[in-house]
Design an enzyme around this catalytic site. Structure first.
Site, PDB file in Angstrom:
ATOM      1  N   HIS A 282      43.793  44.769  39.439  1.00  0.00           N
ATOM      2  CA  HIS A 282      44.949  45.652  39.262  1.00  0.00           C
ATOM      3  C   HIS A 282      44.539  47.110  39.134  1.00  0.00           C
ATOM      4  CE1 HIS A 282      44.717  46.249  34.820  1.00  0.00           C
ATOM      5  NE2 HIS A 282      44.274  45.017  34.783  1.00  0.00           N
ATOM      6  N   ASP A 294      38.800  47.542  32.673  1.00  0.00           N
ATOM      7  CA  ASP A 294      40.138  46.969  32.840  1.00  0.00           C
ATOM      8  C   ASP A 294      41.003  47.963  33.596  1.00  0.00           C
ATOM      9  OD1 ASP A 294      42.373  45.387  32.587  1.00  0.00           O
ATOM     10  OD2 ASP A 294      42.613  45.702  30.444  1.00  0.00           O
ATOM     11  N   GLU A 328      50.232  45.723  35.816  1.00  0.00           N
ATOM     12  CA  GLU A 328      49.720  44.534  35.144  1.00  0.00           C
ATOM     13  C   GLU A 328      49.847  44.693  33.635  1.00  0.00           C
ATOM     14  OE1 GLU A 328      46.660  41.909  33.193  1.00  0.00           O
ATOM     15  OE2 GLU A 328      46.916  44.069  33.075  1.00  0.00           O
ATOM     16  N   GLU A 329      49.411  45.855  33.150  1.00  0.00           N
ATOM     17  CA  GLU A 329      49.277  46.031  31.695  1.00  0.00           C
ATOM     18  C   GLU A 329      50.608  45.928  30.965  1.00  0.00           C
ATOM     19  OE1 GLU A 329      46.643  45.763  30.291  1.00  0.00           O
ATOM     20  OE2 GLU A 329      45.007  46.551  31.516  1.00  0.00           O
ATOM     21  N   ASP A 356      39.354  40.509  36.487  1.00  0.00           N
ATOM     22  CA  ASP A 356      40.059  41.330  35.499  1.00  0.00           C
ATOM     23  C   ASP A 356      39.531  41.105  34.086  1.00  0.00           C
ATOM     24  OD1 ASP A 356      41.843  43.073  34.338  1.00  0.00           O
ATOM     25  OD2 ASP A 356      43.552  41.710  34.425  1.00  0.00           O
ATOM     26  N   HIS A 428      41.248  48.275  26.455  1.00  0.00           N
ATOM     27  CA  HIS A 428      42.407  49.098  26.080  1.00  0.00           C
ATOM     28  C   HIS A 428      42.038  50.223  25.120  1.00  0.00           C
ATOM     29  CE1 HIS A 428      45.291  45.432  26.948  1.00  0.00           C
ATOM     30  NE2 HIS A 428      44.509  45.734  27.966  1.00  0.00           N
TER      31      HIS A 428
END
Lengths: 466, 466
Positions: A282, A294, A328-329, A356, A428
């Protein structure tokens, strides 16, 4: 990675990835797979200190430094998508398109948090994705610390008017996630005015971790933010000592709707152009760091695979499709739109690959959705990538994010497994940058990804479904 | 820990801590040391899952959560010193005094940094201690990245008007320190308008590290700040690609003079009250985190040792003196004042112990300033603490901070060695909190510290000097 996933178990595989049934592949099939030995060796050697060595890291670094993080709704994401389309054209794929995706857009505003009683200490927080704002001027309220939902229930009469802090013991990401996603609503049910949640990580250097919450219907929406492990533990100690623990929280977020784009790029199959192997990752990220682990790393090993096959003039029998999902997130919106739009093709997808959960040193694949023969085929294929140490086949065990949308439609899926013990250290956070990845690991991931994608796309038959 | 230390080598010890000369202690001395076996076992068992188990962590946590960080010049430091004096009185030491220390006071003001070209990215910085402020409105200038002083010299004609970023390869703290301390002046010599320096750590989660600079006479004083490893590497990559890298830096610091206090607390010797074993640590910290690893942990194992000896009614032959220095972080001002004031007593100090490089699981001691007999005595003593795994005697190799002021006057010194591989992860950061230490490790350090301090203070003779 997807904020909340069901635990998926491929029952034909035991925990350590060994088959519980024996592999009795037909000798023609075994020989067919073994026959890819020479081409796989050529692929591996191109990346493994060969001419492509270092190129994936280099391209990824330019991308990450140029675009930075790429949250849905940001200009940087859309500019990055444009750039990836150009890169795919330059790589010489047969077709590259973007497909629009409607998505909620949540923008972080000013965030401010501090312990105000028993003393003043600034708290570094990251508001949870989707959180409502606080009233102007913020919320100041006593903190109730709970270790679990059970403790919340037990102490439900103490919740009203408090800021609930969830500080569960870290036993892994999957058991943690419900505190972040559902915790705010559960606390609001008993009258909490805001929620804080310990960051999702086994290791912290005063590092807050972003992530989505999910308000549950019927409960008031209260603002919620992640605090560092250090601050969660400090607040917990203060509360245990009987201190009056008061926190001030200010958040000014913005909720809108927007449109982003998936990228779909094909190397058209030479024999079965309407059958597919999908390679996925992604493009979007959280709004901190550079979104490398990520998931720009996943994007760039997919891109490297496409470019390398074109470079080697390798056209597999069926179409190799790189899908770079957006959104995606904030809830797999890109993948959901992709399967809506491509639903008719899903029966023709032999395997969906996803990267991912990091592009550290590759060790193998997960598998879900196939049968014992599928596992045996993949395991035989993984003997060819033994020179770079990628040999394992493991059950999915909840690993897989966008690709779960395809799994739900019966598509066999494999997730790239790497030595990703540090994945959640960066996940994140502002630390998800190029400093978290290595050129060597990216070379090996790109080599592995190219080899696996090519061989599965080129086999005479599609993989059996479970 | 001291920002810049000479490399001290006790030549009678090889690198791995084994004696290069054999130990032929007189049998009476060997027997005397061995005779402490029973009392050492009692001390160890008090902490090692005994009645004192957990108490050091508990007291340290209350202290850290109540006072937070304790920079020189802050109210929290002076309040913390008052509290420690009370704690020592409660512990029942024979004498506790504070001694004034005049010290420069540097206060961090508002700090703001951002990459502004080729794109806007906020940079998390910590201004270096002692740095001058920027002009109001800040400094915006192109960045020149250098990997070493050699590169600075080679590119000296490019320096004028730039912000110099030092991004040396991490090979350890001692080789790194000159970039932080002298780097700003060296850059100013060639006309730099500000300096940035990579944070001092082998591991980062986007973690800036504070630390002192040292302006050199005769050069303009330019503002300087530490950037994270991640940002240093990003700026380096951008510069390598030929981008015009421009950074904006704003800092508004405040320089004054102030008075803080050392704490000196004695358990008076029963036979030689005017001979001493000193147990040292420092009360002040940087102005981020909680200053636990650096150095409240050291303070609290010293306090635990004093309290435990009183609790066990153990009064050594010579005076055991706990010295809690202030103003370590800004240049060992507390230790310098201590040796000025106590100069006449320095010949009567048998051994100075210091804990300032972490209170992780203890493994032994360094030694500097003694002779081969001293080493043999300590090594024999360390056989008694083998049950908790603390057996090593190593050369100081630059370890030791305040205690170096005593070493310079000929006092034999030992630094607490622990499994401190992670020390520099936390050092001078917001992550230097209670979350970095464990109750079990603190128990073992307190046990070890109590045993070593007691036995050395109680031996019939002072340790020989080298």
């Amino acid at each position: 990675m997807n904020p909340a996933l069901p635990l998926l178990l491929s029952v034909m595989l035991s925990k350590n990835g060994t088959a519980t049934e024996r592999c009795d592949l037909p000798s023609t099939l075994a020989e067919e797979i073994d026959g890819y030995g020479p081409v796989v060796r050529r692929i591996l050697s191109a990346f493994d200190y060969g001419p492509q060595s270092g190129t994936t890291y280099h391209a990824l670094a330019e991308f990450a430094d140029h675009f930075g993080h790429r949250q849905v709704g940001s200009e940087s994401l859309e500019a990055a998508i444009d750039e990836l389309v150009v890169a795919l054209r330059v790589a010489g794929v047969d077709r590259v398109e973007t497909e629009p995706v409607e998505t909620p857009v949540w923008q972080r505003g000013r965030e401010l948090a501090a312990l105000v009683e028993p003393r003043h200490v600034p708290l570094d927080v990251l508001g949870l994705g989707g959180s409502v704002a606080t009233p102007p001027g913020g919320i100041t309220a006593p903190v109730l610390v709970v270790r679990s939902f059970e403790e919340l229930e037990r102490r439900s009469t103490e919740v009203n008017g408090t800021i609930v802090l969830y500080n569960p013991e870290w036993t892994g990401y999957l058991p943690y996630v419900p505190y972040r996603t559902k915790g705010p609503s559960y606390a609001a049910r008993y009258g909490a005015v805001a929620a804080l949640v310990r960051s999702a990580t086994p290791a912290s250097l005063y590092t807050p971790h972003a992530g989505m919450l999910k308000y549950m219907p019927g409960y008031p929406k209260i603002p919620a933010a992640a605090v560092t492990v250090e601050d969660a533990d400090m607040l917990t100690r203060l509360a245990k000592r009987g201190s009056n623990v008061v926190v001030h929280l200010e958040m000014s977020n913005n909720h809108t709707q927007g449109v982003s784009r998936n990228i779909v790029a094909d190397i058209t199959g030479s024999v079965f152009p309407e059958q597919y192997v999908i390679v996925g990752a992604h493009t979007d990220s959280w709004d901190v760091g550079q979104g490398v682990v990520d998931d720009a790393g996943g994007v760039f090993i997919g891109l490297a695979a496409m470019a390398q096959l074109r470079r080697m003039r390798l056209r597999p029998r069926r179409t190799l499709r790189l899908v770079l999902w957006t959104a995606e997130e904030n809830g797999l919106h890109g993948a959901a739109e992709f399967v809506r739009r491509h639903r008719d093709e899903m029966d023709a997808v032999s395997l969906a690959l996803e990267s991912d959960i990091g592009t550290f040193a590759p060790i193998g694949l997960t598998m879900s959705g196939g049968d014992n023969t599928t596992a045996c085929i993949l395991r035989r294929l993984l003997t060819l990538t033994a020179p770079i140490g990628a040999t394992r086949l493991e059950p999915a065990d909840g690993r897989g994010s966008d690709v779960t949308k395809l799994q739900e439609l019966g598509v066999p899926a494999s997730v790239l497994l790497t030595r990703n013990e540090r994945y959640f250290h960066y996940h994140h956070t502002r630390a998800d940058t190029m400093s978290a990845v290595s050129s060597r690991d990216l070379d090996l991931c790109a080599a592995f990804w190219t080899a696996v994608a090519y061989v599965v796309a080129d086999l005479r038959d599609m993989l059996p479904r479970g």
